[in-house]
Write an enzyme that holds these catalytic residues in place. Structure first.
Site, PDB file in Angstrom:
ATOM      1  N   LYS A 113       0.033   4.247  -0.574  1.00 24.43           N
ATOM      2  CA  LYS A 113      -0.605   5.369   0.680  1.00 24.43           C
ATOM      3  C   LYS A 113      -0.526   6.070  -0.640  1.00 24.43           C
ATOM      4  O   LYS A 113      -0.512   6.882  -1.390  1.00 24.43           O
ATOM      5  CB  LYS A 113       0.075   5.617   2.039  1.00 24.43           C
ATOM      6  N   SER A 116       3.736  -2.353  10.760  1.00 24.96           N
ATOM      7  CA  SER A 116       5.546  -2.259  10.531  1.00 24.96           C
ATOM      8  C   SER A 116       6.283  -4.301   9.934  1.00 24.96           C
ATOM      9  O   SER A 116       7.088  -5.018  10.776  1.00 24.96           O
ATOM     10  CB  SER A 116       5.998  -2.331  11.910  1.00 24.96           C
ATOM     11  N   ASN A 132       1.370  -1.391   0.168  1.00 26.84           N
ATOM     12  CA  ASN A 132       0.145   0.401  -0.331  1.00 26.84           C
ATOM     13  C   ASN A 132       0.693   1.454   0.082  1.00 26.84           C
ATOM     14  O   ASN A 132       1.450   1.096   1.170  1.00 26.84           O
ATOM     15  CB  ASN A 132      -1.131   0.460   1.061  1.00 26.84           C
ATOM     16  N   GLU A 169      -4.941  -4.503  11.033  1.00 28.58           N
ATOM     17  CA  GLU A 169      -4.074  -3.825  11.190  1.00 28.58           C
ATOM     18  C   GLU A 169      -4.158  -2.841  11.859  1.00 28.58           C
ATOM     19  O   GLU A 169      -4.911  -2.060  12.001  1.00 28.58           O
ATOM     20  CB  GLU A 169      -3.897  -2.659   9.995  1.00 28.58           C
ATOM     21  N   HIS A 216      -9.469   1.209   5.288  1.00 29.80           N
ATOM     22  CA  HIS A 216      -8.075   1.367   6.204  1.00 29.80           C
ATOM     23  C   HIS A 216      -8.130   2.342   7.008  1.00 29.80           C
ATOM     24  O   HIS A 216      -9.240   3.463   7.066  1.00 29.80           O
ATOM     25  CB  HIS A 216      -7.167   1.850   4.816  1.00 29.80           C
ATOM     26  N   GLY A 231       2.933   2.334  10.783  1.00 27.54           N
ATOM     27  CA  GLY A 231       4.450   3.049  10.873  1.00 27.54           C
ATOM     28  C   GLY A 231       4.967   3.763  11.812  1.00 27.54           C
ATOM     29  O   GLY A 231       6.359   4.784  11.860  1.00 27.54           O
ATOM     30  N   GLU A 272      -6.476   4.527   7.844  1.00 28.48           N
ATOM     31  CA  GLU A 272      -6.295   6.163   8.252  1.00 28.48           C
ATOM     32  C   GLU A 272      -7.466   6.500   7.446  1.00 28.48           C
ATOM     33  O   GLU A 272      -7.690   7.934   7.696  1.00 28.48           O
ATOM     34  CB  GLU A 272      -4.863   6.108   7.163  1.00 28.48           C
TER      35      GLU A 272
HETATM   36  P1  13P Z   1       3.470   0.376   7.916  1.00 28.68           P
HETATM   37  O1  13P Z   1       3.534  -1.185   6.581  1.00 28.68           O
HETATM   38  O2  13P Z   1       3.964   1.236   7.181  1.00 28.68           O
HETATM   39  O3  13P Z   1       3.794  -0.258   9.323  1.00 28.68           O
HETATM   40  O4  13P Z   1       1.769   0.230   6.948  1.00 28.68           O
HETATM   41  C1  13P Z   1       0.834  -0.644   7.184  1.00 28.68           C
HETATM   42  C2  13P Z   1       0.277  -0.141   6.045  1.00 28.68           C
HETATM   43  O5  13P Z   1      -0.917   0.602   7.059  1.00 28.68           O
HETATM   44  C3  13P Z   1      -0.235  -0.358   4.681  1.00 28.68           C
HETATM   45  O6  13P Z   1      -1.354  -0.289   5.061  1.00 28.68           O
END
Ligand code: 13P
Length: 259
Positions: free
Chosen positions: A20, A217, A18, A172, A101, A178, A103
């Site tokens: 983003k 992560s 992803n 997640e 997601h 992150g 976010e």
């Molecule tokens: P990271 O791998 O950067 O922690 O992000 C995970 C994520 O949100 C994938 O959708």
């Protein structure tokens, strides 16, 4: 009662990146490098979910490699400024999309009901869909992670006929995204087992074939250990999916030893 031991069926692993809100035309070389790197591991399904502006170019740059969106609107078309429909994703050559997601749940205040509607629209358009769920730090601290995420899943899952065949779920934990923090292997296993039970309850036997990805992560260094957990059927990778040198080793870790 016999304790749940994990899915008896070993599912083909699915590793999705992803990106983003990262990536412009100059990063297409990285898409190509990832597609070429992953091609050597044909026992693993691999995909990149890209910014909408890159999808069509990425499909051209890496023919045959699965490219997806990161979100889409639940309506077929209409007055929704700035939004993208399922048919627009299909038109660009996308074969999958993420919905729900954290976010977007947080920044755009998306509800479970809206995410379910998006997933159903995506499925009707022929897309594969990754439905994301996950708990906050405070929910985990309060000992409510499994109950909260299971409830979130129950109300986000698409209910359309045959939905399970086009579905993956990504667990997640918000606090792991992150941050470099990852739940313990035991906590990942507990959550994925609970989600498997909910999938079986929702879809019957078809629920056993829905892949449950872990996200938060994931790096080359921890991927193999995470993939060895029962009912972890792949990963949804953020930061480490931006570069082939970091992402391809995660695909390698998902490849069965005899594959
Ligand atoms: P990271 O791998 O950067 O922690 O992000 C995970 C994520 O949100 C994938 O959708």
């Amino acid at each position: 009662m016999v304790k749940y031991q994990g899915n008896m069926m070993s599912l083909r692993k699915f590793v999705a990146g992803n990106w983003k809100m990262n990536g412009t035309g100059e990063n297409l070389a990285e898409v190509r490098a990832i597609a070429e790197g992953a091609a050597g591991y044909s026992s693993v399904d691999c995909a990149l979910c890209l910014p909408a502006t890159l999808i069509e170019r990425a499909v051209r740059a890496a023919p045959g490699f699965a490219i997806g969106g990161q979100d889409m609107h639940q309506a077929a078309s209409g007055a929704h400024t700035g939004s993208i429909s399922a048919s627009m994703l299909v038109d660009c050559g996308a074969t999958l999309t993420i919905v729900g997601h954290s976010e977007r749940r947080e920044e755009q205040h998306e509800s479970d009901a809206q995410i379910r509607a998006k997933a159903e629209t995506a499925i009707a358009a022929g897309l594969q869909v990754i439905v994301c769920v996950g708990e906050s730090d405070s929910v985990r601290g309060a000992g409510q992670a499994v109950a909260t995420v299971a409830a979130q899943l129950d109300s986000s899952l698409p209910q359309s006929e045959g939905a399970a065949a086009q579905l993956a779920v990504a667990y997640e934990p918000i606090w792991a995204i992150g941050t470099g923090k990852v739940p313990s292997i035991g906590d990942i296993g507990e959550m994925h087992a609970a989600l498997r039970q909910r999938l079986i309850r929702a879809y019957g036997e078809a629920g056993r074939s829905v892949r449950i990805l872990y996200g938060g992560s994931v790096k080359a260094a921890n991927a193999a250990e995470i993939f060895a957990v029962p009912d972890v059927d792949g990963a949804l990778v953020g930061g480490a999916s931006l570069k082939a040198v970091e992402f391809v080793p995660i695909v390698v870790a998902a490849n069965p030893a005899d594959g």
